[in-house]
Design a protein around this motif. Sequence first.
Motif, mmCIF file in Angstrom:
data_model
loop_
_atom_site.group_PDB
_atom_site.id
_atom_site.type_symbol
_atom_site.label_atom_id
_atom_site.label_comp_id
_atom_site.label_asym_id
_atom_site.label_seq_id
_atom_site.Cartn_x
_atom_site.Cartn_y
_atom_site.Cartn_z
ATOM 1 N N ALA A 32 -9.507 49.077 -18.102
ATOM 2 C CA ALA A 32 -9.764 47.742 -18.647
ATOM 3 C C ALA A 32 -8.768 46.701 -18.163
ATOM 4 C CB ALA A 32 -9.770 47.799 -20.176
ATOM 5 N N TRP A 33 -7.504 47.106 -17.970
ATOM 6 C CA TRP A 33 -6.453 46.126 -17.711
ATOM 7 C C TRP A 33 -5.747 46.306 -16.368
ATOM 8 C CZ3 TRP A 33 -5.889 41.936 -20.704
ATOM 9 C CH2 TRP A 33 -6.507 41.958 -21.952
ATOM 10 N N GLY A 34 -6.083 47.363 -15.628
ATOM 11 C CA GLY A 34 -5.439 47.578 -14.339
ATOM 12 C C GLY A 34 -3.963 47.890 -14.460
ATOM 13 N N PHE A 35 -3.574 48.439 -15.585
ATOM 14 C CA PHE A 35 -2.160 48.762 -15.846
ATOM 15 C C PHE A 35 -2.104 50.138 -16.487
ATOM 16 C CE2 PHE A 35 1.673 48.860 -18.421
ATOM 17 C CZ PHE A 35 2.636 48.310 -17.578
ATOM 18 N N ARG A 36 -1.253 51.002 -15.977
ATOM 19 C CA ARG A 36 -1.158 52.368 -16.477
ATOM 20 C C ARG A 36 -0.053 52.456 -17.530
ATOM 21 N NH1 ARG A 36 -3.171 57.220 -15.205
ATOM 22 N NH2 ARG A 36 -1.901 59.108 -15.365
ATOM 23 N N PRO A 37 -0.420 52.633 -18.799
ATOM 24 C CA PRO A 37 0.602 52.666 -19.851
ATOM 25 C C PRO A 37 1.493 53.900 -19.764
ATOM 26 C CG PRO A 37 -1.613 52.325 -20.756
ATOM 27 C CD PRO A 37 -1.780 52.740 -19.338
ATOM 28 N N GLU A 38 2.670 53.763 -20.306
ATOM 29 C CA GLU A 38 3.548 54.911 -20.483
ATOM 30 C C GLU A 38 3.027 55.747 -21.652
ATOM 31 O OE1 GLU A 38 8.300 55.889 -21.366
ATOM 32 O OE2 GLU A 38 7.583 53.812 -21.272
ATOM 33 N N VAL A 39 3.134 57.070 -21.549
ATOM 34 C CA VAL A 39 2.740 57.973 -22.633
ATOM 35 C C VAL A 39 3.921 58.873 -22.975
ATOM 36 C CG1 VAL A 39 1.246 59.885 -23.326
ATOM 37 C CG2 VAL A 39 0.283 57.977 -22.047
ATOM 38 N N THR A 40 4.287 58.912 -24.269
ATOM 39 C CA THR A 40 5.359 59.786 -24.721
ATOM 40 C C THR A 40 4.934 60.474 -26.020
ATOM 41 O OG1 THR A 40 6.447 57.977 -25.917
ATOM 42 C CG2 THR A 40 7.184 58.384 -23.665
ATOM 43 N N ILE A 41 5.745 61.403 -26.464
ATOM 44 C CA ILE A 41 5.481 62.102 -27.717
ATOM 45 C C ILE A 41 6.466 61.605 -28.775
ATOM 46 C CG2 ILE A 41 6.980 64.082 -27.163
ATOM 47 C CD1 ILE A 41 4.843 65.871 -28.551
ATOM 48 N N MET A 42 6.005 61.511 -30.003
ATOM 49 C CA MET A 42 6.809 60.955 -31.096
ATOM 50 C C MET A 42 7.870 61.949 -31.572
ATOM 51 S SD MET A 42 5.354 59.321 -34.671
ATOM 52 C CE MET A 42 4.187 58.262 -33.819
ATOM 53 N N GLY A 43 9.015 61.439 -31.967
ATOM 54 C CA GLY A 43 10.095 62.270 -32.471
ATOM 55 C C GLY A 43 9.828 62.787 -33.872
ATOM 56 N N PRO A 44 10.676 63.701 -34.359
ATOM 57 C CA PRO A 44 10.399 64.398 -35.614
ATOM 58 C C PRO A 44 10.547 63.565 -36.879
ATOM 59 C CG PRO A 44 12.540 65.054 -34.752
ATOM 60 C CD PRO A 44 11.888 64.221 -33.696
ATOM 61 N N VAL A 45 11.385 62.542 -36.880
ATOM 62 C CA VAL A 45 11.581 61.784 -38.120
ATOM 63 C C VAL A 45 10.340 60.970 -38.460
ATOM 64 C CG1 VAL A 45 12.877 59.907 -39.200
ATOM 65 C CG2 VAL A 45 14.090 61.750 -38.060
ATOM 66 N N ILE A 46 9.893 60.121 -37.541
ATOM 67 C CA ILE A 46 8.679 59.360 -37.799
ATOM 68 C C ILE A 46 7.466 60.287 -37.763
ATOM 69 C CG2 ILE A 46 7.295 57.375 -37.125
ATOM 70 C CD1 ILE A 46 10.117 56.731 -38.178
ATOM 71 N N GLY A 47 7.507 61.289 -36.906
ATOM 72 C CA GLY A 47 6.419 62.265 -36.851
ATOM 73 C C GLY A 47 6.230 63.017 -38.149
ATOM 74 N N SER A 48 7.298 63.164 -38.932
ATOM 75 C CA SER A 48 7.181 63.810 -40.239
ATOM 76 C C SER A 48 6.246 63.053 -41.156
ATOM 77 C CB SER A 48 8.565 63.909 -40.906
ATOM 78 O OG SER A 48 9.434 64.743 -40.177
#
Length: 296
Positions: free
Chosen positions: A261-277
Amino acid sequence: MKDFVISSDSTCDLYSDYVKEHDIRIVPLTYTMEKGGRLTESKDAFTDYSQYVDFYRQLREGGFSRTSMLNYDHHFLHFQKLAEEGAENILHFSLSGGLSATAQAAKDAAADVMEEYPDCKIYAVDSYAATIGQGALVKEAVRLRAEGKSAQEAYDAVKNMPFHIQYVIIANDLYYLKKGGRVSAFAAAAGTVLKIKPVLSFTNEGKLTVVEKCKGMKKAFAYALEKMKRFPPVEENRMIWIVHTDAEQEAEELRGMVEQAWGFRPEVTIMGPVIGSHVGPGSVSMIWKSKEERQD
């Protein structure tokens, strides 16, 4: 030493190699995993991707993770150590004051450390967000420091940035947010219907709010793309970032849709344990910076 020190609590969810490369000083939170009647306390300081995956595996297997805020003493000792090392200017980022008292504790501790060390100036910033929203502010500070900006200039540039970061937080359900007290029981009812994916965002007070209820992840992704049309990403220093809680396949699907849609490749990461909790496994979230202020 750098022109100024960049500091954050660990809820910025930046990978350890990025933190090390850019000399970001992190004060870690802790979490306690309860599983099978046993309690295990750990620091929010993962260094390998497999640690993130294992954390969410434990939640899926019935574990429950509790977190605690960073109190005044933790912040005071953190700032005091930096001051004793010779830091003259510190730009520090905190988890949203709308979610925790951590931001206020950081400001109180900063004021007292500056009184004890008058040659040290500490700029304490409330992110009005968490995880990658907070991390985006840290990354912007890194970019500004690399350009030669002073701590004051960087602070002036980032202090209003939180209100221009748009959020689409797609929870698998609201069980964890409800149990952790981050949303009301009424709001959590949105996630009790089969296949309903609650979509949340941050208010300008830094609180979480349910903004949509989508039937399935694909409908939630369609909502995200529609919101991006209403609040388009800025062209200059474009930032689009996706984070997931062990839902890598779904995150990659959203990345492909955004790139198309935007011609831009977003960064993808995994969430840490504190907020992930508090979010729980299976969620996908996205942020981007827009010219317009967020209106959720």
